[in-house]
Motif scaffolding. Structure first.
Motif, PDB file in Angstrom:
ATOM      1  N   GLY A 100       0.820  -1.198   0.000  1.00 39.73           N
ATOM      2  CA  GLY A 100       0.000   0.000   0.000  1.00 39.73           C
ATOM      3  C   GLY A 100       0.851   1.244   0.000  1.00 39.73           C
ATOM      4  N   ALA A 101       0.175   2.401   0.104  1.00 40.34           N
ATOM      5  CA  ALA A 101       0.857   3.694   0.133  1.00 40.34           C
ATOM      6  C   ALA A 101       0.209   4.584   1.180  1.00 40.34           C
ATOM      7  CB  ALA A 101       0.797   4.366  -1.232  1.00 40.34           C
ATOM      8  N   LEU A 102       1.048   5.245   1.958  1.00 41.31           N
ATOM      9  CA  LEU A 102       0.585   6.226   2.926  1.00 41.31           C
ATOM     10  C   LEU A 102       0.693   7.590   2.260  1.00 41.31           C
ATOM     11  CD1 LEU A 102      -0.357   6.430   5.924  1.00 41.31           C
ATOM     12  CD2 LEU A 102       1.983   7.151   6.431  1.00 41.31           C
ATOM     13  N   VAL A 103      -0.449   8.241   2.036  1.00 37.75           N
ATOM     14  CA  VAL A 103      -0.488   9.504   1.314  1.00 37.75           C
ATOM     15  C   VAL A 103      -0.497  10.658   2.311  1.00 37.75           C
ATOM     16  CG1 VAL A 103      -1.753  10.899  -0.365  1.00 37.75           C
ATOM     17  CG2 VAL A 103      -1.773   8.390  -0.552  1.00 37.75           C
ATOM     18  N   ALA A 122      -1.910   0.338  10.534  1.00 36.58           N
ATOM     19  CA  ALA A 122      -3.245  -0.227  10.328  1.00 36.58           C
ATOM     20  C   ALA A 122      -3.288  -1.152   9.112  1.00 36.58           C
ATOM     21  CB  ALA A 122      -4.273   0.896  10.164  1.00 36.58           C
ATOM     22  N   TYR A 123      -2.166  -1.245   8.385  1.00 40.57           N
ATOM     23  CA  TYR A 123      -2.123  -2.100   7.190  1.00 40.57           C
ATOM     24  C   TYR A 123      -2.365  -3.561   7.563  1.00 40.57           C
ATOM     25  CZ  TYR A 123      -0.602  -4.600   3.093  1.00 40.57           C
ATOM     26  OH  TYR A 123      -0.575  -5.447   2.025  1.00 40.57           O
ATOM     27  N   ARG A 124      -3.275  -4.203   6.864  1.00 32.69           N
ATOM     28  CA  ARG A 124      -3.557  -5.627   7.069  1.00 32.69           C
ATOM     29  C   ARG A 124      -3.424  -6.431   5.782  1.00 32.69           C
ATOM     30  NH1 ARG A 124      -2.652  -3.867  11.104  1.00 32.69           N
ATOM     31  NH2 ARG A 124      -3.834  -3.774  13.042  1.00 32.69           N
ATOM     32  N   SER A 125      -3.778  -5.811   4.645  1.00 31.77           N
ATOM     33  CA  SER A 125      -3.716  -6.492   3.353  1.00 31.77           C
ATOM     34  C   SER A 125      -3.802  -5.423   2.270  1.00 31.77           C
ATOM     35  CB  SER A 125      -4.900  -7.459   3.214  1.00 31.77           C
ATOM     36  OG  SER A 125      -6.066  -6.763   2.816  1.00 31.77           O
ATOM     37  N   PRO A 126      -3.576  -5.820   0.998  1.00 30.48           N
ATOM     38  CA  PRO A 126      -3.703  -4.825  -0.080  1.00 30.48           C
ATOM     39  C   PRO A 126      -5.097  -4.228  -0.217  1.00 30.48           C
ATOM     40  CG  PRO A 126      -2.408  -6.709  -0.817  1.00 30.48           C
ATOM     41  CD  PRO A 126      -2.991  -7.089   0.517  1.00 30.48           C
ATOM     42  N   LYS A 127      -6.073  -4.770   0.496  1.00 30.67           N
ATOM     43  CA  LYS A 127      -7.431  -4.200   0.462  1.00 30.67           C
ATOM     44  C   LYS A 127      -7.667  -3.177   1.570  1.00 30.67           C
ATOM     45  CE  LYS A 127      -9.489  -8.221  -1.750  1.00 30.67           C
ATOM     46  NZ  LYS A 127     -10.506  -9.278  -1.676  1.00 30.67           N
ATOM     47  N   THR A 128      -6.670  -2.939   2.416  1.00 32.88           N
ATOM     48  CA  THR A 128      -6.815  -2.022   3.549  1.00 32.88           C
ATOM     49  C   THR A 128      -7.094  -0.592   3.083  1.00 32.88           C
ATOM     50  OG1 THR A 128      -5.305  -3.322   4.935  1.00 32.88           O
ATOM     51  CG2 THR A 128      -5.619  -1.016   5.553  1.00 32.88           C
ATOM     52  N   LEU A 129      -7.995   0.078   3.792  1.00 31.56           N
ATOM     53  CA  LEU A 129      -8.189   1.519   3.685  1.00 31.56           C
ATOM     54  C   LEU A 129      -8.192   2.058   5.110  1.00 31.56           C
ATOM     55  CD1 LEU A 129     -11.079   1.842   1.059  1.00 31.56           C
ATOM     56  CD2 LEU A 129      -8.679   2.496   0.734  1.00 31.56           C
ATOM     57  N   ALA A 130      -7.342   3.028   5.397  1.00 36.82           N
ATOM     58  CA  ALA A 130      -7.285   3.602   6.739  1.00 36.82           C
ATOM     59  C   ALA A 130      -6.926   5.074   6.634  1.00 36.82           C
ATOM     60  CB  ALA A 130      -6.260   2.865   7.606  1.00 36.82           C
ATOM     61  N   ALA A 131      -7.283   5.815   7.669  1.00 36.65           N
ATOM     62  CA  ALA A 131      -6.971   7.247   7.671  1.00 36.65           C
ATOM     63  C   ALA A 131      -6.798   7.715   9.103  1.00 36.65           C
ATOM     64  CB  ALA A 131      -8.088   8.041   6.999  1.00 36.65           C
ATOM     65  N   ALA A 132      -5.980   8.740   9.266  1.00 36.02           N
ATOM     66  CA  ALA A 132      -5.867   9.388  10.564  1.00 36.02           C
ATOM     67  C   ALA A 132      -7.188  10.062  10.892  1.00 36.02           C
ATOM     68  CB  ALA A 132      -4.754  10.426  10.542  1.00 36.02           C
ATOM     69  N   ALA A 133      -7.487  10.128  12.185  1.00 37.09           N
ATOM     70  CA  ALA A 133      -8.653  10.867  12.654  1.00 37.09           C
ATOM     71  C   ALA A 133      -8.207  11.807  13.755  1.00 37.09           C
ATOM     72  CB  ALA A 133      -9.728   9.912  13.159  1.00 37.09           C
ATOM     73  N   TYR A 134      -8.873  12.937  13.832  1.00 36.92           N
ATOM     74  CA  TYR A 134      -8.563  13.956  14.831  1.00 36.92           C
ATOM     75  C   TYR A 134      -9.869  14.293  15.528  1.00 36.92           C
ATOM     76  CZ  TYR A 134      -4.379  13.943  12.101  1.00 36.92           C
ATOM     77  OH  TYR A 134      -3.241  13.515  11.450  1.00 36.92           O
ATOM     78  N   GLY A 136     -12.071  12.122  16.103  1.00 34.76           N
ATOM     79  CA  GLY A 136     -13.062  11.331  15.388  1.00 34.76           C
ATOM     80  C   GLY A 136     -13.335  11.782  13.963  1.00 34.76           C
ATOM     81  N   ARG A 137     -12.718  12.894  13.543  1.00 35.97           N
ATOM     82  CA  ARG A 137     -12.948  13.417  12.191  1.00 35.97           C
ATOM     83  C   ARG A 137     -11.809  12.995  11.271  1.00 35.97           C
ATOM     84  NH1 ARG A 137     -14.202  19.694  10.620  1.00 35.97           N
ATOM     85  NH2 ARG A 137     -14.432  19.299   8.403  1.00 35.97           N
ATOM     86  N   ARG A 138     -12.170  12.414  10.123  1.00 26.74           N
ATOM     87  CA  ARG A 138     -11.164  11.861   9.220  1.00 26.74           C
ATOM     88  C   ARG A 138     -10.273  12.936   8.623  1.00 26.74           C
ATOM     89  NH1 ARG A 138     -13.663   9.023   4.398  1.00 26.74           N
ATOM     90  NH2 ARG A 138     -12.691  10.514   3.005  1.00 26.74           N
ATOM     91  N   GLY A 139      -8.986  12.613   8.514  1.00 30.37           N
ATOM     92  CA  GLY A 139      -8.028  13.538   7.909  1.00 30.37           C
ATOM     93  C   GLY A 139      -6.896  12.782   7.245  1.00 30.37           C
ATOM     94  N   HIS A 140      -5.713  13.387   7.231  1.00 32.54           N
ATOM     95  CA  HIS A 140      -4.520  12.784   6.632  1.00 32.54           C
ATOM     96  C   HIS A 140      -3.512  12.425   7.718  1.00 32.54           C
ATOM     97  CE1 HIS A 140      -6.128  14.473   2.889  1.00 32.54           C
ATOM     98  NE2 HIS A 140      -5.396  13.555   2.298  1.00 32.54           N
ATOM     99  N   PRO A 141      -2.618  11.501   7.437  1.00 32.99           N
ATOM    100  CA  PRO A 141      -2.438  10.780   6.184  1.00 32.99           C
ATOM    101  C   PRO A 141      -3.498   9.708   5.975  1.00 32.99           C
ATOM    102  CG  PRO A 141      -0.879   9.961   7.801  1.00 32.99           C
ATOM    103  CD  PRO A 141      -1.587  11.125   8.441  1.00 32.99           C
TER     104      PRO A 141
END
Length: 196
Positions: A100-103, A122-134, A136-141
């Motif tokens: 994966g890639a951390l953007v 948070a990477y588990r597999s190539p299907k992973t999608l994760a994001a930082a939250a602040y 509870g609000r989604r942000g980057h990376p």
């Protein structure tokens, strides 16, 4: 060939800083370093490898001034069309076989290695999608598993980046408010309290 569990760092640093009077954000300074150097080093410190940096505005000056040894520099001639073009250029530039890639975005110097490592973890597999939250609000990376790269490249438009692709998909949120500040540097007033 990278390992399938490897998470690359992808730094979007092409913006021209239109609201900053045309000062490219990559060339602003934070704690004695250029924004682009700071962010690339934080991605490396978070364990991301390889690290690709997408350049656009003032790309020649960034290449000449920034210390980015060990990073792959990716030119985006279409940078003025918005962040999506940089995301597409960056994802296409990555080697095959990654997990994966951390953007990360160059204009968020308050987000460092601690938050980046937490989201990358948070990477588990190539299907992973994760994001930082602040709070509870989604942000980057944002962590994009490699299985999502083609869909993001097809869907990314304008300044929305991956937002359209991610809408309606399940994304693991990783709280980072205790270790990072997600403030964007967009206007001259945002630079006032920033350590130079």
């Amino acid at each position: 060939m990278p390992q399938e569990s490897a998470v690359a760092g992808l730094l979007l640093a092409a913006g021209g800083g239109r609201r900053l009077g045309g000062r490219p954000k990559a060339l602003l300074t934070y704690r004695g370093r250029l924004f682009v150097e700071h962010a690339a080093e934080e991605l490396r410190a978070a364990g991301c490898a390889p690290v690709h940096v997408v350049l656009g505005a003032a790309a020649d000056e960034v290449r000449a001034r920034a210390r980015l040894a060990g990073c792959a520099l990716v030119g985006n001639p279409d940078w003025e069309s918005g962040m999506a073009s940089s995301l597409r250029a960056g994802l296409v530039s990555l080697p095959r076989g990654l997990g994966g890639a951390l953007v990360a975005l160059v204009d968020q110097p308050g987000i460092g290695a601690a938050a980046m490592a937490r989201v990358a973890g948070a990477y588990r597999s190539p299907k992973t999608l994760a994001a930082a939250a602040y709070g509870g609000r989604r942000g980057h990376p944002v962590l994009l598993g490699a299985a999502h790269f083609p869909g993001v490249v097809r869907a990314a438009r304008g300044d929305e980046g991956a937002r359209g692709y991610l809408r309606g998909r399940e994304i693991a949120l990783v709280e980072c408010g205790d270790v990072a500040a997600p403030d964007d540097i967009d206007e001259p007033g945002d630079l006032i309290d920033l350590p130079s």
